[in-house]
Motif scaffolding. Structure first.
Motif, PDB file in Angstrom:
ATOM      1  N   ALA A  82      38.574  35.865  49.383  1.00 19.45           N
ATOM      2  CA  ALA A  82      39.804  36.653  49.245  1.00 19.45           C
ATOM      3  C   ALA A  82      39.855  37.344  47.881  1.00 19.45           C
ATOM      4  CB  ALA A  82      41.019  35.741  49.422  1.00 19.45           C
ATOM      5  N   ALA A  83      39.485  36.608  46.827  1.00 21.93           N
ATOM      6  CA  ALA A  83      39.518  37.186  45.489  1.00 21.93           C
ATOM      7  C   ALA A  83      38.513  38.331  45.352  1.00 21.93           C
ATOM      8  CB  ALA A  83      39.237  36.106  44.449  1.00 21.93           C
ATOM      9  N   ILE A  84      37.317  38.146  45.908  1.00 22.80           N
ATOM     10  CA  ILE A  84      36.296  39.191  45.815  1.00 22.80           C
ATOM     11  C   ILE A  84      36.727  40.448  46.564  1.00 22.80           C
ATOM     12  CG2 ILE A  84      33.946  39.802  46.509  1.00 22.80           C
ATOM     13  CD1 ILE A  84      33.175  36.871  45.945  1.00 22.80           C
ATOM     14  N   ILE A  85      37.283  40.262  47.773  1.00 24.12           N
ATOM     15  CA  ILE A  85      37.749  41.418  48.551  1.00 24.12           C
ATOM     16  C   ILE A  85      38.868  42.147  47.809  1.00 24.12           C
ATOM     17  CG2 ILE A  85      38.905  42.116  50.675  1.00 24.12           C
ATOM     18  CD1 ILE A  85      37.409  39.871  52.099  1.00 24.12           C
ATOM     19  N   ALA A  86      39.827  41.357  47.279  1.00 18.97           N
ATOM     20  CA  ALA A  86      40.940  41.963  46.547  1.00 18.97           C
ATOM     21  C   ALA A  86      40.430  42.707  45.318  1.00 18.97           C
ATOM     22  CB  ALA A  86      41.946  40.891  46.141  1.00 18.97           C
TER      23      ALA A  86
ATOM     24  N   LEU B 262      39.269  47.679  42.400  1.00 17.68           N
ATOM     25  CA  LEU B 262      38.334  48.447  41.577  1.00 17.68           C
ATOM     26  C   LEU B 262      38.030  49.797  42.219  1.00 17.68           C
ATOM     27  CD1 LEU B 262      35.786  45.709  40.395  1.00 17.68           C
ATOM     28  CD2 LEU B 262      37.783  46.618  39.192  1.00 17.68           C
ATOM     29  N   ALA B 263      37.790  49.803  43.529  1.00 20.32           N
ATOM     30  CA  ALA B 263      37.495  51.059  44.223  1.00 20.32           C
ATOM     31  C   ALA B 263      38.669  52.017  44.126  1.00 20.32           C
ATOM     32  CB  ALA B 263      37.154  50.771  45.687  1.00 20.32           C
ATOM     33  N   PHE B 264      39.873  51.497  44.307  1.00 19.46           N
ATOM     34  CA  PHE B 264      41.060  52.350  44.231  1.00 19.46           C
ATOM     35  C   PHE B 264      41.204  52.956  42.834  1.00 19.46           C
ATOM     36  CE2 PHE B 264      45.492  52.714  42.909  1.00 19.46           C
ATOM     37  CZ  PHE B 264      45.975  53.642  43.832  1.00 19.46           C
ATOM     38  N   MET B 265      41.027  52.117  41.796  1.00 20.73           N
ATOM     39  CA  MET B 265      41.216  52.610  40.431  1.00 20.73           C
ATOM     40  C   MET B 265      40.177  53.655  40.054  1.00 20.73           C
ATOM     41  SD  MET B 265      43.954  51.248  39.351  1.00 20.73           S
ATOM     42  CE  MET B 265      43.843  51.689  37.621  1.00 20.73           C
ATOM     43  N   VAL B 266      38.918  53.401  40.405  1.00 16.98           N
ATOM     44  CA  VAL B 266      37.861  54.348  40.042  1.00 16.98           C
ATOM     45  C   VAL B 266      38.036  55.662  40.792  1.00 16.98           C
ATOM     46  CG1 VAL B 266      35.373  54.772  40.101  1.00 16.98           C
ATOM     47  CG2 VAL B 266      36.242  52.534  39.402  1.00 16.98           C
ATOM     48  N   LEU B 267      38.354  55.586  42.090  1.00 25.05           N
ATOM     49  CA  LEU B 267      38.535  56.808  42.870  1.00 25.05           C
ATOM     50  C   LEU B 267      39.772  57.578  42.431  1.00 25.05           C
ATOM     51  CD1 LEU B 267      37.636  55.494  46.447  1.00 25.05           C
ATOM     52  CD2 LEU B 267      36.246  56.965  44.973  1.00 25.05           C
ATOM     53  N   SER B 268      40.790  56.878  41.993  1.00 29.49           N
ATOM     54  CA  SER B 268      42.043  57.535  41.626  1.00 29.49           C
ATOM     55  C   SER B 268      42.022  58.079  40.203  1.00 29.49           C
ATOM     56  CB  SER B 268      43.217  56.566  41.774  1.00 29.49           C
ATOM     57  OG  SER B 268      43.346  56.151  43.115  1.00 29.49           O
ATOM     58  N   TYR B 269      41.374  57.351  39.278  1.00 26.15           N
ATOM     59  CA  TYR B 269      41.501  57.709  37.863  1.00 26.15           C
ATOM     60  C   TYR B 269      40.167  57.922  37.153  1.00 26.15           C
ATOM     61  CZ  TYR B 269      46.265  56.220  38.745  1.00 26.15           C
ATOM     62  OH  TYR B 269      47.518  56.108  39.256  1.00 26.15           O
ATOM     63  N   GLY B 270      39.061  57.868  37.883  1.00 24.37           N
ATOM     64  CA  GLY B 270      37.770  58.182  37.287  1.00 24.37           C
ATOM     65  C   GLY B 270      37.401  57.253  36.155  1.00 24.37           C
TER      66      GLY B 270
ATOM     67  N   ALA C  16      39.040  45.894  31.983  1.00 27.44           N
ATOM     68  CA  ALA C  16      40.167  45.075  31.519  1.00 27.44           C
ATOM     69  C   ALA C  16      40.571  44.046  32.565  1.00 27.44           C
ATOM     70  CB  ALA C  16      41.345  45.976  31.180  1.00 27.44           C
ATOM     71  N   LEU C  17      40.473  44.413  33.844  1.00 25.08           N
ATOM     72  CA  LEU C  17      40.818  43.475  34.911  1.00 25.08           C
ATOM     73  C   LEU C  17      39.853  42.281  34.914  1.00 25.08           C
ATOM     74  CD1 LEU C  17      42.490  42.724  37.369  1.00 25.08           C
ATOM     75  CD2 LEU C  17      41.021  44.186  38.764  1.00 25.08           C
ATOM     76  N   ALA C  18      38.558  42.539  34.705  1.00 27.76           N
ATOM     77  CA  ALA C  18      37.593  41.442  34.641  1.00 27.76           C
ATOM     78  C   ALA C  18      37.905  40.518  33.466  1.00 27.76           C
ATOM     79  CB  ALA C  18      36.177  42.013  34.519  1.00 27.76           C
ATOM     80  N   ILE C  19      38.260  41.105  32.319  1.00 21.96           N
ATOM     81  CA  ILE C  19      38.641  40.293  31.156  1.00 21.96           C
ATOM     82  C   ILE C  19      39.913  39.512  31.459  1.00 21.96           C
ATOM     83  CG2 ILE C  19      39.404  40.401  28.750  1.00 21.96           C
ATOM     84  CD1 ILE C  19      37.598  42.831  28.406  1.00 21.96           C
ATOM     85  N   ASN C  20      40.827  40.137  32.195  1.00 19.67           N
ATOM     86  CA  ASN C  20      42.070  39.464  32.567  1.00 19.67           C
ATOM     87  C   ASN C  20      41.798  38.200  33.376  1.00 19.67           C
ATOM     88  OD1 ASN C  20      44.790  38.955  33.159  1.00 19.67           O
ATOM     89  ND2 ASN C  20      44.745  40.277  34.955  1.00 19.67           N
TER      90      ASN C  20
ATOM     91  N   ALA D  31      45.932  31.723  45.418  1.00 12.22           N
ATOM     92  CA  ALA D  31      46.763  32.825  45.932  1.00 12.22           C
ATOM     93  C   ALA D  31      47.463  33.541  44.783  1.00 12.22           C
ATOM     94  CB  ALA D  31      47.785  32.282  46.929  1.00 12.22           C
ATOM     95  N   GLY D  32      47.913  32.772  43.785  1.00 11.82           N
ATOM     96  CA  GLY D  32      48.544  33.388  42.622  1.00 11.82           C
ATOM     97  C   GLY D  32      47.581  34.283  41.861  1.00 11.82           C
TER      98      GLY D  32
END
Length: 556
Positions: free
Chosen positions: A398-402, A407-415, A424-428, A449-450
Motif C-alpha cells: 500500500a505504501a509503495i503504491i501510494a 511521485l508520478a502526480f507531482m513530477v507530471l504536474s510540476y516538473g 523531500a517526501l522520501a526524507i519525510n 495506515a497513518g
C-alpha cells in the motif's frame, strides 16, 4: 531575494541526516534486534555465547541501534482478557483482622467469656463469644479497631462494619473500604502484571484496565497465549507458617485457626500439613528473589526480606528453634524445614523438586510480587508471526503504491519542482521512522495506515506553495521574487491546515486506545515532519538549484 541563512542550511541538513541515520536500523531490523539483545546481556554482566558474539559484531557500534517496536498485529504475540476475582481479597483482608479482634476481645474476656472463631462465608469474619450479655462490650472493643478509609471517596468512613447475630460477632468490610480495596487491587494487579511481563524481556506490552474488574494484556513477540498465562496467571502467593502437625488424612478438619495444605514434594507421598492460619511473614515482604543451586547442586530459589519482614521472621525463628515451619506457595507446602538456629539476616533459600526452568520462573514470579487475587481468563488469542508478516507485506504494498502515485502526480504536474517535492517526501518518510525509533514508538497496522495517509498529505503543502509561485510568476516579478513570495504567502494556509489535523490526532491519542492510538501517533509525527520538509527541505533544494543555475525564467 531568495536566501536562507547559512546556519539554517546547516541545521536543516543535520536534521535530515539525523532522521536518515535513526531510521537506518529499521532496514536491518532482525540484525539490529539481535545486536540490542546481546548488548543488554553484556551490560547486565552476562557472558555472550558464540551466536550473541556474532550478533554484537553484526552491527557497528558507532551507528544508532534504536528500533521502532512492532505491535501485536505485526509481530505476532498473545492477547488475554482477564477478570480479577476481587472477592478473594476480602477474605484475606478479614483473615488479617482476626489476630487484632482476638486480642481486643481477650482484653474484655471477663465480660464476654470464651472466644472462638467460626466458619464463615467469604467476606465475613465471625466470632462466637461465651457470654451473650457482654455483646455490647464486645462490639465496642471490636469497633475500636476501625480505621479511616484511605481514599478520597471514603472520607469520614471507617474500614470495617461490625454487627451482632445472637452470640456471634460479624465483621465485614464497609462499602467505602470495599470500593477502595477494589481500586487498590486493580492497580496492584496492573503493576504486578507489568513487572512480570517486563521481567520476561518482552517489548512494548499493552496492559490496561477495562471496566471495573478486567485487565487487557497484549504482549508482542511471546510464543502463545498459554505461555503468557503461565507467566502471569498464578498468584505466586508465598507465605511462611508455623507447623501444627503432619497428617496423611487429606479430609482432616482442624479448627478455624488452622489450615490444611498438601505437600508439593512427591517424595512426601501424600503428606498434608496442618498450619497456623495466620502467616509469620508473606511474600509481600520479599524484596528480591533469584534462582540458585543448593548445597547438593540442585535448583533452588534464594529470597531476601525487607526490614520489617526480616525482623518478624527473626523474632519468630528465635522463639521457635527446633520447630518446623512451612513455606507455602499457592496453597501447597514447598518444604517444611526445621529451624536449626535463629534466622536474623533476612534471607533464606527455597528448595524442592525444581527444574532449572521452574526455579527461574518461580524467582521471576516472587521477584515481581504476588497478585492480590486470582484471575479468570475470559478471552485468549495467539497471533502468529505469519499473520503479522502478511500485514507488513500488505502495508508495504500500500505504501509503495501510494508513494509511486504521488511521485508520478507531482513530477507530471510540476516538473523539476515536483522532483524536489519527491526528494523531500522520501526524507519525510525517513524522518517518521527516525522519530519512531528515537522515542521507542510502536508501529501497528493502523500506524501503517497513518503513514500511508501522511504520504498523501505530505505533498499538500508543496502543492499550495507551487500553485502560489505560479500565481506570482504571472505578475512578472522575476523567478527569485516569485519563489520567495510563494513560500511566504502559502505559509499561513499550510500551518492552518496542519494544525487542525494535528489537533484531531491529539484527541485520538488522548481518548483512544490500542489501534486508534497507533494511528494517531504516526499521523501526528507525519504532520510535523511533513510541515518541516515542505517549508524547509523543499525550499532548501530549490535554493541550491537556483543559486547554481541562475535561471532567467522558470516553469512550475
Amino acid at each position: 531575494m531568495l536566501q536562507i541563512a547559512g546556519w539554517k542550511r546547516v541545521l536543516i541538513l543535520l536534521v535530515c541526516l539525523a532522521g536518515i541515520a535513526l531510521s537506518l536500523p529499521n532496514v536491518f531490523y532482525g540484525r539490529v534486534e539481535a545486536y540490542n539483545d546481546a548488548a543488554r546481556l553484556v551490560e547486565a554482566g552476562g557472558q555472550p555465547d558464540a551466536e550473541q558474539t556474532a550478533a554484537l559484531e553484526g552491527w557497528p557500534d558507532f551507528l544508532p541501534s534504536g528500533l521502532m517496536n512492532l505491535g501485536l498485529d505485526l509481530r505476532g504475540g498473545a492477547h488475554l482478557l482477564a477478570e480479577v476475582q476481587l472477592a478473594d481479597v476480602y477474605e484475606s483482608r478479614l483473615d488479617g483482622y482476626w489476630p487484632e479482634v482476638r486480642d481486643a476481645l481477650r482484653d474484655v474476656r471477663d465480660q464476654v467469656g470464651t472466644i472462638r472463631r467460626q466458619d464463615a462465608p467469604p467476606g465475613e469474619l465471625r466470632v462466637r463469644i461465651g457470654e451473650p450479655a457482654g455483646m455490647e462490650t464486645a462490639l465496642a472493643a471490636v469497633r475500636a479497631l476501625a480505621q479511616p478509609v484511605a481514599s478520597l471517596t471514603g472520607v469520614g468512613a471507617t474500614d470495617i462494619a461490625v454487627r451482632a447475630e445472637g452470640d456471634v460477632i460479624v465483621v465485614t468490610l464497609s462499602e467505602e473500604e470495599a470500593r477502595a480495596t477494589d481500586d487498590r487491587t486493580m492497580q496492584q494487579s496492573l503493576e504486578i502484571i507489568r513487572r512480570r511481563v517486563d521481567e520476561a524481556g518482552t517489548r512494548e506490552p499493552t496492559i490496561q484496565r477495562q471496566g471495573a474488574d478486567r485487565i487487557l494484556i497484549q504482549v508482542p513477540g511471546i510464543g502463545s497465549a498459554t505461555e503468557l498465562k503461565e507467566l502471569i496467571g498464578t498468584t505466586a502467593r508465598l507465605t511462611f507458617h508455623s507447623v501444627v502437625r503432619r497428617t496423611s488424612d487429606g479430609a482432616e478438619r482442624g479448627n478455624a485457626d488452622e489450615l490444611l495444605h498438601p505437600s508439593m514434594d512427591a517424595a512426601d507421598g501424600g503428606l498434608f500439613y496442618v498450619l497456623d492460619r495466620t502467616p509469620v511473614v508473606t511474600g509481600d515482604d520479599l524484596v528480591d528473589s533469584q534462582p540458585a543451586f543448593d548445597q547438593n547442586g540442585l535448583p533452588a530459589v534464594t529470597f531476601r526480606f525487607n526490614p520489617s519482614g526480616a525482623r518478624a521472621f527473626g523474632v519468630w525463628t528465635t522463639q521457635n528453634v527446633g520447630q518446623p515451619f512451612a513455606i507455602v506457595l499457592d496453597e501447597e507446602v514447598i518444604t517444611a524445614p526445621v529451624v536449626r538456629e535463629a534466622i536474623t539476616g533476612g534471607s533464606g533459600q527455597i528448595t524442592g523438586s525444581f527444574t532449572v526452568e521452574e526455579a527461574n520462573r518461580l524467582a521471576i514470579l516472587l521477584r515481581a510480587g504476588a497478585l492480590p487475587a486470582e484471575m479468570e481468563f475470559l478471552e485468549e488469542r495467539t497471533i502468529g508471526p505469519e499473520l503479522g508478516q502478511d500485514s507488513i507485506d500488505a502495508g508495504q504494498i500500500a505504501a509503495i503504491i501510494a508513494l509511486a502515485a504521488v511521485l508520478a502526480f507531482m513530477v507530471l504536474s510540476y516538473g523539476l519542482f515536483g522532483i524536489f517535492a519527491s526528494v523531500a517526501l522520501a526524507i519525510n518518510i525517513a524522518l517518521i521512522f527516525g522519530v519512531l525509533s528515537l522515542i521507542g514508538g510502536t508501529l501497528t497496522l493502523p500506524g501503517i495506515a497513518g503513514i500511508v495517509l501522511t504520504i498523501g498529505m505530505a505533498v499538500d503543502a508543496n502543492v499550495l506553495v507551487f500553485e502560489r509561485i505560479r500565481e506570482e510568476l504571472k505578475t512578472a516579478k522575476g523567478p527569485a521574487r516569485a519563489i520567495e513570495l510563494g513560500y511566504e504567502r502559502a505559509l499561513s494556509a499550510i500551518v492552518d491546515a496542519n494544525i487542525t489535523t494535528f489537533i484531531i490526532a491529539t484527541i485520538l491519542f488522548t481518548l483512544g486506545s490500542g489501534p486508534v492510538r497507533g494511528f494517531a501517533v504516526t499521523l501526528g509525527i507525519g504532520i510535523l515532519t511533513s510541515v518541516f520538509t515542505a517549508i524547509f527541505v523543499t525550499r532548501l533544494l530549490v535554493v541550491f538549484w537556483f543559486e547554481r543555475r541562475r535561471p532567467k525564467t522558470i516553469e512550475v
